[in-house]
Design a protein around this motif. Structure first.
Motif, PDB file in Angstrom:
ATOM      1  N   VAL A 142       8.257  38.310  21.460  1.00 60.96           N
ATOM      2  CA  VAL A 142       8.745  38.833  22.409  1.00 60.96           C
ATOM      3  C   VAL A 142       7.798  39.941  23.142  1.00 60.96           C
ATOM      4  CG1 VAL A 142      11.224  39.073  21.635  1.00 60.96           C
ATOM      5  CG2 VAL A 142       9.709  40.940  20.980  1.00 60.96           C
ATOM      6  N   PRO A 143       7.781  40.136  24.506  1.00 63.39           N
ATOM      7  CA  PRO A 143       6.972  41.243  25.237  1.00 63.39           C
ATOM      8  C   PRO A 143       7.534  42.584  24.915  1.00 63.39           C
ATOM      9  CG  PRO A 143       8.574  40.026  26.831  1.00 63.39           C
ATOM     10  CD  PRO A 143       8.720  39.335  25.516  1.00 63.39           C
ATOM     11  N   ASP A 144       6.846  43.452  25.214  1.00 66.69           N
ATOM     12  CA  ASP A 144       7.165  44.852  24.841  1.00 66.69           C
ATOM     13  C   ASP A 144       8.097  45.343  26.029  1.00 66.69           C
ATOM     14  OD1 ASP A 144       5.292  45.448  22.632  1.00 66.69           O
ATOM     15  OD2 ASP A 144       3.729  44.838  24.139  1.00 66.69           O
ATOM     16  N   ILE A 145       7.964  44.889  27.328  1.00 69.34           N
ATOM     17  CA  ILE A 145       8.938  45.224  28.356  1.00 69.34           C
ATOM     18  C   ILE A 145       9.437  44.003  28.887  1.00 69.34           C
ATOM     19  CG2 ILE A 145       9.269  46.585  30.599  1.00 69.34           C
ATOM     20  CD1 ILE A 145       6.898  48.562  29.531  1.00 69.34           C
ATOM     21  N   MET A 146      10.474  43.752  29.445  1.00 68.89           N
ATOM     22  CA  MET A 146      11.158  42.919  30.328  1.00 68.89           C
ATOM     23  C   MET A 146      11.855  43.389  31.546  1.00 68.89           C
ATOM     24  SD  MET A 146      12.852  40.671  27.022  1.00 68.89           S
ATOM     25  CE  MET A 146      12.880  38.883  28.107  1.00 68.89           C
ATOM     26  N   PHE A 147      11.065  42.915  32.587  1.00 68.74           N
ATOM     27  CA  PHE A 147      11.824  43.406  33.866  1.00 68.74           C
ATOM     28  C   PHE A 147      12.455  42.123  34.266  1.00 68.74           C
ATOM     29  CE2 PHE A 147       8.565  46.471  34.018  1.00 68.74           C
ATOM     30  CZ  PHE A 147       9.080  47.814  34.841  1.00 68.74           C
ATOM     31  N   LEU A 148      13.972  42.408  34.387  1.00 66.32           N
ATOM     32  CA  LEU A 148      15.215  41.347  34.788  1.00 66.32           C
ATOM     33  C   LEU A 148      16.028  41.610  35.851  1.00 66.32           C
ATOM     34  CD1 LEU A 148      16.011  41.152  30.951  1.00 66.32           C
ATOM     35  CD2 LEU A 148      14.810  39.349  32.089  1.00 66.32           C
ATOM     36  N   SER A 149      16.392  40.439  36.406  1.00 70.36           N
ATOM     37  CA  SER A 149      17.372  40.493  37.458  1.00 70.36           C
ATOM     38  C   SER A 149      18.714  40.870  36.882  1.00 70.36           C
ATOM     39  CB  SER A 149      17.280  39.453  38.473  1.00 70.36           C
ATOM     40  OG  SER A 149      16.165  39.277  38.991  1.00 70.36           O
ATOM     41  N   PHE A 150      19.832  40.656  37.630  1.00 66.57           N
ATOM     42  CA  PHE A 150      21.133  41.003  36.978  1.00 66.57           C
ATOM     43  C   PHE A 150      21.360  40.125  35.679  1.00 66.57           C
ATOM     44  CE2 PHE A 150      25.735  41.195  36.760  1.00 66.57           C
ATOM     45  CZ  PHE A 150      25.837  42.496  36.905  1.00 66.57           C
ATOM     46  N   THR A 151      21.896  40.592  34.588  1.00 66.49           N
ATOM     47  CA  THR A 151      22.405  39.732  33.534  1.00 66.49           C
ATOM     48  C   THR A 151      23.308  40.771  32.619  1.00 66.49           C
ATOM     49  OG1 THR A 151      20.552  40.688  32.041  1.00 66.49           O
ATOM     50  CG2 THR A 151      20.129  38.658  33.198  1.00 66.49           C
ATOM     51  N   ASN A 152      24.084  40.102  31.726  1.00 67.75           N
ATOM     52  CA  ASN A 152      24.836  40.897  30.984  1.00 67.75           C
ATOM     53  C   ASN A 152      24.214  41.384  29.683  1.00 67.75           C
ATOM     54  OD1 ASN A 152      27.063  41.586  29.207  1.00 67.75           O
ATOM     55  ND2 ASN A 152      27.913  39.726  29.050  1.00 67.75           N
ATOM     56  N   TRP A 153      23.547  42.745  29.962  1.00 66.77           N
ATOM     57  CA  TRP A 153      22.692  43.457  29.034  1.00 66.77           C
ATOM     58  C   TRP A 153      23.552  44.034  27.998  1.00 66.77           C
ATOM     59  CZ3 TRP A 153      23.149  48.454  28.272  1.00 66.77           C
ATOM     60  CH2 TRP A 153      23.725  49.122  29.154  1.00 66.77           C
ATOM     61  N   GLN A 154      24.631  44.341  28.504  1.00 67.83           N
ATOM     62  CA  GLN A 154      25.461  45.030  27.060  1.00 67.83           C
ATOM     63  C   GLN A 154      25.846  44.144  26.145  1.00 67.83           C
ATOM     64  OE1 GLN A 154      26.227  44.650  30.470  1.00 67.83           O
ATOM     65  NE2 GLN A 154      27.027  46.630  31.602  1.00 67.83           N
ATOM     66  N   ASP A 155      25.939  42.896  26.347  1.00 64.13           N
ATOM     67  CA  ASP A 155      26.000  41.969  25.002  1.00 64.13           C
ATOM     68  C   ASP A 155      24.966  41.997  24.176  1.00 64.13           C
ATOM     69  OD1 ASP A 155      27.392  39.690  23.813  1.00 64.13           O
ATOM     70  OD2 ASP A 155      25.720  38.658  24.466  1.00 64.13           O
ATOM     71  N   TRP A 156      23.595  42.217  24.894  1.00 71.42           N
ATOM     72  CA  TRP A 156      22.316  42.183  23.980  1.00 71.42           C
ATOM     73  C   TRP A 156      22.517  43.591  23.302  1.00 71.42           C
ATOM     74  CZ3 TRP A 156      18.983  40.725  28.929  1.00 71.42           C
ATOM     75  CH2 TRP A 156      19.339  39.558  29.144  1.00 71.42           C
ATOM     76  N   ALA A 157      22.723  44.440  23.906  1.00 67.78           N
ATOM     77  CA  ALA A 157      22.879  45.992  23.385  1.00 67.78           C
ATOM     78  C   ALA A 157      23.733  46.058  22.185  1.00 67.78           C
ATOM     79  CB  ALA A 157      23.240  47.168  24.535  1.00 67.78           C
ATOM     80  N   SER A 158      24.923  45.497  22.294  1.00 71.23           N
ATOM     81  CA  SER A 158      25.806  45.420  21.331  1.00 71.23           C
ATOM     82  C   SER A 158      25.614  44.470  19.930  1.00 71.23           C
ATOM     83  CB  SER A 158      27.138  44.663  21.642  1.00 71.23           C
ATOM     84  OG  SER A 158      26.958  43.281  21.692  1.00 71.23           O
TER      85      SER A 158
END
Length: 438
Positions: free
Chosen positions: A89-105
């Motif tokens: 995985v990269p150290d940082i990812m710049f992304l457009s709109f996604t369901n990031w809350q699912d990843w956080a959970s």
């Protein structure tokens, strides 16, 4: 005998010196090899590459850390699987709109709460620097996991030279706008270039007209989704009716519009065959290859609907963000990059290159290197109430969205299959029926 002794002594000193030199060189080489290489993956489909290269160069120079940039226009589609495996995985990812809350959970994202307390300038923290309306979206279960990336101004992009030569005024109301459409067509020019393959671009206008009707507070109430009644807002009908009345009149569009892709639509506009183009503040970067030398590019905010509750509101296209994967290798360097990129000087550098704002509290002026188009963008951004169509309610971002029955009803309306009123009624009934379902 003495000569032999001296020779041996000199040789010994030489060998010791050489050994020490080699050890020192090995340590320098080892230290050099141990220096972290910060890997940043980013979606370059909208804002290109120049902004991240410029910020990375400045960061590297100041922090003596190398940065490896990985551009990927399909990063959004790949991010979930990449984070799940945690491999390379990269150290940082710049992304457009996604369901990031699912990843956080699921523990895929690194907790950035500590970074939010970091100083970003004189007596100011990162948390204080981020615009308040956006800040609320950055946390999940009391912890911060994302750093805002992009903000945006949406509207009709227009040919300034054409407008000036024909004495066309920038319309303030929809009534004015319909007059303008007639004036443009009277000159044998197509009013609006848009792409059937990107018909969703009309959502920029639809969301703005909707927000004008309901006002900022009304839209915030909608995004909270406290009940299915949120889907009955009158502004939704008004906005879809505006779309129908403009887009379904084929005299307003480029020929064969449904079969035109975004690139061809842009070329119609930049070749002066069309007076306006649907879009936003990113167009100067995204369409750089299509813009002729000397072309005067402007952006106008979407005209206000009749009886608008809040006519001067900009519905931002914000939704992009940066994350640090929980399995990133160089988390400390990544955090410092995100902090550094949020300082005033880097925010201004970003805007100078992209002509777009970021959702932070900072000022831009003509003296900060903005293009004429960029000045138009920031004038709208500064004078309007900016609305972020972001919600922390999983019913919104994970289940329903704005138009849950068909994701986007625009093609059906354009083809005459369904009316705006029925779209809103059907969506309300769908939400009411499925409100408590899994």
């Amino acid at each position: 005998m003495l000569k032999k002794f001296l020779s041996i002594s000199l040789l010994t000193v030489f060998l010791i010196t050489m050994a020490a030199g080699c050890q020192k060189q090995e340590k320098v080489q080892q230290k050099k090899q141990e220096q972290p290489v910060l890997t940043i993956a980013y979606d370059n489909s909208k804002y290109g590459d120049a902004w991240i290269k410029a910020i990375s160069d400045a960061y590297s120079k100041e922090n003596k850390i190398k940065v490896k940039l990985v551009a990927d226009s399909k990063l959004n589609q790949k991010a979930g699987a990449l984070l799940k495996t945690g491999k390379n995985v990269p150290d940082i990812m710049f992304l457009s709109f996604t369901n990031w809350q699912d990843w956080a959970s699921k523990g895929y994202l690194y907790d950035l709460s500590g970074l939010y307390g970091a100083k970003i300038g004189y007596n100011e923290t990162l948390k204080q620097k981020i615009k308040a309306d956006y800040l609320n979206f950055c946390s999940y279960n009391g912890k911060y996991y994302i750093i805002p990336w992009d903000d945006g101004v949406t509207g009709f992009i227009y040919n300034k030279t054409m407008f000036r030569e024909n004495n066309w005024s920038i319309p303030k109301t929809m009534e004015d706008f319909y007059v303008l459409l007639g004036q443009i067509k009277a000159k044998g020019i197509i009013p609006i270039a848009w792409s059937g393959s990107e018909i969703s671009d009309w959502n920029y206008a639809i969301r703005t007209w909707w927000a004008q009707c309901e006002g900022h507070d009304g839209m915030v109430s909608y995004l909270a989704l406290s009940s299915p009644e949120a889907y009955k807002q009158q502004g939704r009908i008004t906005a879809l009716e505006n779309f129908r009345d403009i887009a379904c009149d084929i005299t307003n569009n480029i020929p064969d519009v449904l079969n035109i892709d975004a690139n061809k639509a842009e070329k119609q506009f930049f070749s002066s065959k069309a007076a306006m183009l649907l879009g936003g503040s990113w167009i100067e970067t995204k369409a750089a290859g299509n813009i002729p030398n000397g072309f005067e590019l402007g952006i106008m905010q979407f005209p206000a609907v009749a009886n608008a509750k809040e006519p001067e509101i900009n519905v931002s296209d914000a939704g992009g963000f940066a994350v640090i994967p929980s399995k990133a290798t160089h988390k400390d360097a990544a955090k410092e990059f995100l902090r550094y990129s949020s300082t005033d000087s880097m925010l201004k550098l970003y805007s100078q290159i992209t002509s777009s704002p970021r959702p932070f509290n900072y000022e831009m002026s003509v003296y900060d290197g903005l293009s004429d188009f960029g000045q138009d963008v920031f004038n709208i951004w500064k004078k309007n109430n900016n609305l972020y169509m972001l919600s922390k309610n999983p019913l919104y971002y994970g289940k329903f969205g704005d138009w849950p029955t068909v994701a986007s009803p625009l093609l059906q309306i354009y083809s005459g299959q369904i009316s705006p009123q029925k779209v809103v009624d059907d969506n309300y009934e769908y939400v009411k029926t499925n409100w408590n379902s899994n």
